[in-house]
Scaffold this motif. Structure first.
Motif, PDB file in Angstrom:
ATOM      1  N   LEU A 171      -1.826  -3.603   5.346  1.00 57.94           N
ATOM      2  CA  LEU A 171      -1.911  -2.367   4.577  1.00 57.94           C
ATOM      3  C   LEU A 171      -3.241  -2.263   3.831  1.00 57.94           C
ATOM      4  CD1 LEU A 171       1.601  -1.821   2.920  1.00 57.94           C
ATOM      5  CD2 LEU A 171       0.554  -0.499   4.754  1.00 57.94           C
ATOM      6  N   THR A 172      -3.838  -1.096   3.920  1.00 53.73           N
ATOM      7  CA  THR A 172      -5.029  -0.797   3.122  1.00 53.73           C
ATOM      8  C   THR A 172      -4.748   0.335   2.138  1.00 53.73           C
ATOM      9  OG1 THR A 172      -5.838   0.750   4.808  1.00 53.73           O
ATOM     10  CG2 THR A 172      -6.593  -1.534   4.953  1.00 53.73           C
ATOM     11  N   CYS A 173      -3.684   1.120   2.408  1.00 54.53           N
ATOM     12  CA  CYS A 173      -3.328   2.248   1.551  1.00 54.53           C
ATOM     13  C   CYS A 173      -1.812   2.283   1.367  1.00 54.53           C
ATOM     14  CB  CYS A 173      -3.827   3.557   2.170  1.00 54.53           C
ATOM     15  SG  CYS A 173      -3.407   5.039   1.222  1.00 54.53           S
ATOM     16  N   PHE A 174      -1.361   2.279   0.121  1.00 57.20           N
ATOM     17  CA  PHE A 174       0.064   2.299  -0.180  1.00 57.20           C
ATOM     18  C   PHE A 174       0.319   3.228  -1.367  1.00 57.20           C
ATOM     19  CE2 PHE A 174       3.665   0.075  -2.529  1.00 57.20           C
ATOM     20  CZ  PHE A 174       4.659   0.722  -1.797  1.00 57.20           C
ATOM     21  N   HIS A 175       1.147   4.263  -1.140  1.00 57.55           N
ATOM     22  CA  HIS A 175       1.529   5.187  -2.194  1.00 57.55           C
ATOM     23  C   HIS A 175       3.043   5.144  -2.375  1.00 57.55           C
ATOM     24  CE1 HIS A 175      -2.229   8.006  -1.704  1.00 57.55           C
ATOM     25  NE2 HIS A 175      -2.538   6.738  -1.867  1.00 57.55           N
ATOM     26  N   VAL A 176       3.482   5.160  -3.612  1.00 57.34           N
ATOM     27  CA  VAL A 176       4.911   5.241  -3.902  1.00 57.34           C
ATOM     28  C   VAL A 176       5.058   6.181  -5.103  1.00 57.34           C
ATOM     29  CG1 VAL A 176       4.846   3.121  -5.296  1.00 57.34           C
ATOM     30  CG2 VAL A 176       7.023   3.906  -4.305  1.00 57.34           C
ATOM     31  N   ASP A 177       4.830   7.466  -4.864  1.00 54.09           N
ATOM     32  CA  ASP A 177       4.738   8.471  -5.918  1.00 54.09           C
ATOM     33  C   ASP A 177       6.079   9.176  -6.154  1.00 54.09           C
ATOM     34  OD1 ASP A 177       1.983   7.953  -6.111  1.00 54.09           O
ATOM     35  OD2 ASP A 177       1.549   9.386  -4.503  1.00 54.09           O
ATOM     36  N   PHE A 178       6.371   9.453  -7.418  1.00 58.93           N
ATOM     37  CA  PHE A 178       7.559  10.211  -7.813  1.00 58.93           C
ATOM     38  C   PHE A 178       8.860   9.599  -7.275  1.00 58.93           C
ATOM     39  CE2 PHE A 178       3.962  13.117  -7.817  1.00 58.93           C
ATOM     40  CZ  PHE A 178       4.045  13.674  -9.083  1.00 58.93           C
TER      41      PHE A 178
END
Length: 248
Positions: free
Chosen positions: A191-198
């Motif tokens: 992984l180079t990009c990980f989002h866990v928003d809202f």
């Protein structure tokens, strides 16, 4: 004014012949051209065109055509109008949570009927993602947004079986917890990009864990730790949490 029956027959024959002529022209194109034409069509149109003849059916089943899949509703996951293969590189499942409001309600507030609905939705999503991880191990990007049915187990399965995954974006997925963040630190080596928003059940402790163990990761957790998490003990626990947040 009545038309001559013979002229109607001529028109019908012309239309039929013209369609046949167009089909002949289409199928005489080489494979690369046909794949390019199919690439401009949505999933349902591709499926419809594949029924015309065996040449177009073969094009429809060519893995090269299915490197990207996008879904905008739960019902789309049940349709037989797409092909899963190791060629899939990017998966996007995004729908507004307003379409499945019942699935974002806390479990203790749901009626038995609502729980049955949610269980059906969850099984649908989990079974689909199991198919994805078994058929598409070369995934590079996964975007899941507005899905109240996703569980930590679903994400862990993706991370374990899709070892090349470099982008994972999760948004407004109410059932996800810090177990997902912990799994990222264990299995998300690519992984180079990980989002866990809202995601309301993510805590600051989980966020700190990712930031500590994966300092080079492009990481986002917008508002997740600031939202009110699910309260298994009912309304009293919810009120206590709200009072604590609004204390001066």
């Amino acid at each position: 004014m009545m038309q001559n029956p013979d002229s109607i027959t001529v028109v019908q024959l012309f239309q039929s012949g013209f369609k046949t002529f167009l089909l002949m022209l289409l199928t005489e194109l080489n494979r690369e051209c046909l794949l390019h034409i199919f690439s401009f069509l949505d999933k349902e149109s591709r499926k419809g065109l594949s029924r015309v003849c065996h040449v177009l059916r073969e094009i429809y089943h060519d893995p090269a055509l299915w490197s990207l899949l996008c879904f905008c509703s739960l019902s789309e996951l049940k349709r037989d109008n797409f092909v899963l293969s190791p060629a899939l590189r990017s998966l996007s499942i995004c729908w507004h949570s307003s379409r499945v409001k019942v699935c974002n309600i806390e479990d203790w507030r749901k009626s038995s009927f609502q729980r049955d609905i949610c269980n059906q939705h969850q099984h649908l999503v989990t079974n689909f993602l199991t198919r994805i991880t078994n058929s598409c191990p070369n995934l590079l990007s996964v975007i899941l947004s507005g899905c109240g049915h996703l569980t930590d187990g679903d994400i862990i399965q993706i991370l374990q079986k899709c070892s090349k995954l470099n982008t994972l974006k999760l948004e407004n997925c109410a059932r996800l917890t810090d177990k997902t963040l912990e799994a990222v630190t264990i299995y998300g080596n690519s992984l180079t990009c990980f989002h866990v928003d809202f995601c309301r059940n993510i805590t600051q402790e989980g966020i700190n864990l990712v930031q500590k163990k994966c300092p080079s990761l492009s990481f986002s957790a917008e508002q997740s730790a600031k939202m009110i998490p699910d309260q298994p003990n009912g309304c009293d626990a919810l009120v206590r949490r709200m009072n604590k947040q609004f204390q001066w």
